[in-house]
Design a protein around this motif. Structure first.
Motif, PDB file in Angstrom:
ATOM      1  N   PRO A 281       0.832  -1.217   0.000  1.00  0.00           N
ATOM      2  CA  PRO A 281       0.000   0.000   0.000  1.00  0.00           C
ATOM      3  C   PRO A 281       0.867   1.268   0.000  1.00  0.00           C
ATOM      4  O   PRO A 281       1.976   1.258   0.539  1.00  0.00           O
ATOM      5  N   MET A 282       0.362   2.323  -0.619  1.00  0.00           N
ATOM      6  CA  MET A 282       1.045   3.622  -0.602  1.00  0.00           C
ATOM      7  C   MET A 282       0.004   4.640  -0.144  1.00  0.00           C
ATOM      8  O   MET A 282      -0.502   5.448  -0.923  1.00  0.00           O
TER       9      MET A 282
ATOM     10  N   HIS B 188       0.613   4.723   5.812  1.00  0.00           N
ATOM     11  CA  HIS B 188       1.287   3.436   5.656  1.00  0.00           C
ATOM     12  C   HIS B 188       1.831   3.334   4.233  1.00  0.00           C
ATOM     13  O   HIS B 188       1.068   3.143   3.283  1.00  0.00           O
ATOM     14  N   TYR B 189       3.143   3.491   4.105  1.00  0.00           N
ATOM     15  CA  TYR B 189       3.725   3.466   2.761  1.00  0.00           C
ATOM     16  C   TYR B 189       5.221   3.146   2.816  1.00  0.00           C
ATOM     17  O   TYR B 189       5.831   3.145   3.880  1.00  0.00           O
ATOM     18  N   ILE B 190       5.757   2.863   1.641  1.00  0.00           N
ATOM     19  CA  ILE B 190       7.194   2.611   1.513  1.00  0.00           C
ATOM     20  C   ILE B 190       7.881   3.969   1.413  1.00  0.00           C
ATOM     21  O   ILE B 190       7.658   4.715   0.455  1.00  0.00           O
TER      22      ILE B 190
ATOM     23  N   PHE C 250       3.776   9.200  -0.315  1.00  0.00           N
ATOM     24  CA  PHE C 250       2.781   8.147  -0.107  1.00  0.00           C
ATOM     25  C   PHE C 250       1.933   7.841  -1.342  1.00  0.00           C
ATOM     26  O   PHE C 250       1.431   6.751  -1.487  1.00  0.00           O
ATOM     27  N   ASN C 251       1.788   8.817  -2.239  1.00  0.00           N
ATOM     28  CA  ASN C 251       0.907   8.575  -3.390  1.00  0.00           C
ATOM     29  C   ASN C 251       1.651   8.111  -4.636  1.00  0.00           C
ATOM     30  O   ASN C 251       1.074   8.030  -5.707  1.00  0.00           O
TER      31      ASN C 251
ATOM     32  N   VAL D 220      23.937  -3.892 -10.167  1.00  0.00           N
ATOM     33  CA  VAL D 220      25.236  -4.198  -9.571  1.00  0.00           C
ATOM     34  C   VAL D 220      25.126  -5.580  -8.941  1.00  0.00           C
ATOM     35  O   VAL D 220      24.444  -5.753  -7.913  1.00  0.00           O
ATOM     36  N   LYS D 221      25.752  -6.566  -9.565  1.00  0.00           N
ATOM     37  CA  LYS D 221      25.688  -7.936  -9.049  1.00  0.00           C
ATOM     38  C   LYS D 221      26.264  -7.994  -7.632  1.00  0.00           C
ATOM     39  O   LYS D 221      27.307  -7.408  -7.359  1.00  0.00           O
ATOM     40  N   GLY D 222      25.548  -8.681  -6.738  1.00  0.00           N
ATOM     41  CA  GLY D 222      26.024  -8.810  -5.361  1.00  0.00           C
ATOM     42  C   GLY D 222      25.663  -7.643  -4.473  1.00  0.00           C
ATOM     43  O   GLY D 222      26.032  -7.610  -3.296  1.00  0.00           O
ATOM     44  N   SER D 223      24.947  -6.679  -5.018  1.00  0.00           N
ATOM     45  CA  SER D 223      24.533  -5.548  -4.179  1.00  0.00           C
ATOM     46  C   SER D 223      23.369  -5.988  -3.289  1.00  0.00           C
ATOM     47  O   SER D 223      22.828  -7.083  -3.437  1.00  0.00           O
ATOM     48  N   LYS D 224      23.012  -5.130  -2.360  1.00  0.00           N
ATOM     49  CA  LYS D 224      21.909  -5.428  -1.456  1.00  0.00           C
ATOM     50  C   LYS D 224      20.864  -4.331  -1.633  1.00  0.00           C
ATOM     51  O   LYS D 224      21.212  -3.142  -1.617  1.00  0.00           O
ATOM     52  N   ILE D 225      19.603  -4.743  -1.820  1.00  0.00           N
ATOM     53  CA  ILE D 225      18.540  -3.751  -1.936  1.00  0.00           C
ATOM     54  C   ILE D 225      17.692  -3.789  -0.668  1.00  0.00           C
ATOM     55  O   ILE D 225      17.438  -4.856  -0.104  1.00  0.00           O
ATOM     56  N   TYR D 226      17.301  -2.604  -0.250  1.00  0.00           N
ATOM     57  CA  TYR D 226      16.492  -2.456   0.959  1.00  0.00           C
ATOM     58  C   TYR D 226      15.174  -1.772   0.613  1.00  0.00           C
ATOM     59  O   TYR D 226      15.120  -0.954  -0.309  1.00  0.00           O
ATOM     60  N   SER D 227      14.154  -2.076   1.403  1.00  0.00           N
ATOM     61  CA  SER D 227      12.918  -1.297   1.348  1.00  0.00           C
ATOM     62  C   SER D 227      12.595  -0.930   2.787  1.00  0.00           C
ATOM     63  O   SER D 227      12.883  -1.684   3.715  1.00  0.00           O
ATOM     64  N   TYR D 228      11.986   0.237   2.945  1.00  0.00           N
ATOM     65  CA  TYR D 228      11.615   0.676   4.286  1.00  0.00           C
ATOM     66  C   TYR D 228      10.153   1.120   4.318  1.00  0.00           C
ATOM     67  O   TYR D 228       9.762   2.073   3.645  1.00  0.00           O
ATOM     68  N   CYS D 229       9.362   0.398   5.122  1.00  0.00           N
ATOM     69  CA  CYS D 229       7.945   0.723   5.332  1.00  0.00           C
ATOM     70  C   CYS D 229       7.838   1.524   6.627  1.00  0.00           C
ATOM     71  O   CYS D 229       8.435   1.136   7.634  1.00  0.00           O
TER      72      CYS D 229
END
Ligand SMILES: [Fe+2]
Length: 123
Positions: A66-67, A71-73, A92-93, A103-112
Motif C-alpha cells: 500500500p502507498m 502506511h507506505y514505503i 505516499f501517493n 550491480v551484481k552482489g549488491s543489497k537492496i532495501y525497502s523501508y515501510c
C-alpha cells in the motif's frame, strides 16, 4: 551502511563515513534500523527485482505494498560494500518502484513506515 531513525520525530539518517556515537535527535539517541524486526507480510515488504540489461527495476514487494498517507514505503536503497549507495525516496501517493544501475552482489532495501526495514541480495 547503517540507518538511524529518531523515535520522536521520525527523522531518518545514514552516515557516509565515520563512527559517530552517540547520534541524537530531539534530545534522545537515534535508533538503528534493523532488518525484519516487525512481523508483517514478506510478500509486501521484501524488495522484488527484475534485471534488464544494465538496469535493475526494484519493486516493493512481490505483492504491491500500500502507498497510503499513514502506511507506505518511504524509500528503497541499493548498496554495495561500503562504497556505493543509491536511495530513492517516495511520497505516499507514488508507486514504490525505481530503476537503479544493476550491480551484481549488491543489497537492496525497502523501508515501510509501519513495518520497518527489509532486504534482498541481488544475484
Ligand atoms: Fe507495510
Amino acid at each position: 551502511m547503517k540507518i538511524y531513525k529518531c523515535p520522536i520525530c521520525g527523522n531518518i539518517i545514514t552516515i557516509i563515513e565515520g563512527n559517530i556515537k552517540p547520534i541524537t535527535c530531539c534530545g534522545v539517541d537515534m535508533e538503528e534500523l534493523l532488518e525484519n524486526t516487525v512481523d508483517a507480510s514478506q510478500e509486501k515488504h521484501v524488495p522484488f527485482y527484475e534485471v534488464k540489461d544494465d538496469l535493475i527495476l526494484v519493486k516493493v514487494g512481490e505483492v504491491e505494498h500500500p502507498m497510503e498517507e499513514d502506511h507506505y514505503i518511504q524509500f528503497v536503497m541499493l548498496t554495495k560494500d561500503d562504497d556505493l549507495l543509491y536511495i530513492k525516496k517516495f511520497n505516499f501517493n507514488e508507486k514504490s518502484e525505481f530503476k537503479f544501475e544493476y550491480v551484481k552482489g549488491s543489497k537492496i532495501y525497502s523501508y515501510c513506515n509501519k513495518h520497518g526495514l527489509w532486504s534482498k541480495i541481488v544475484q
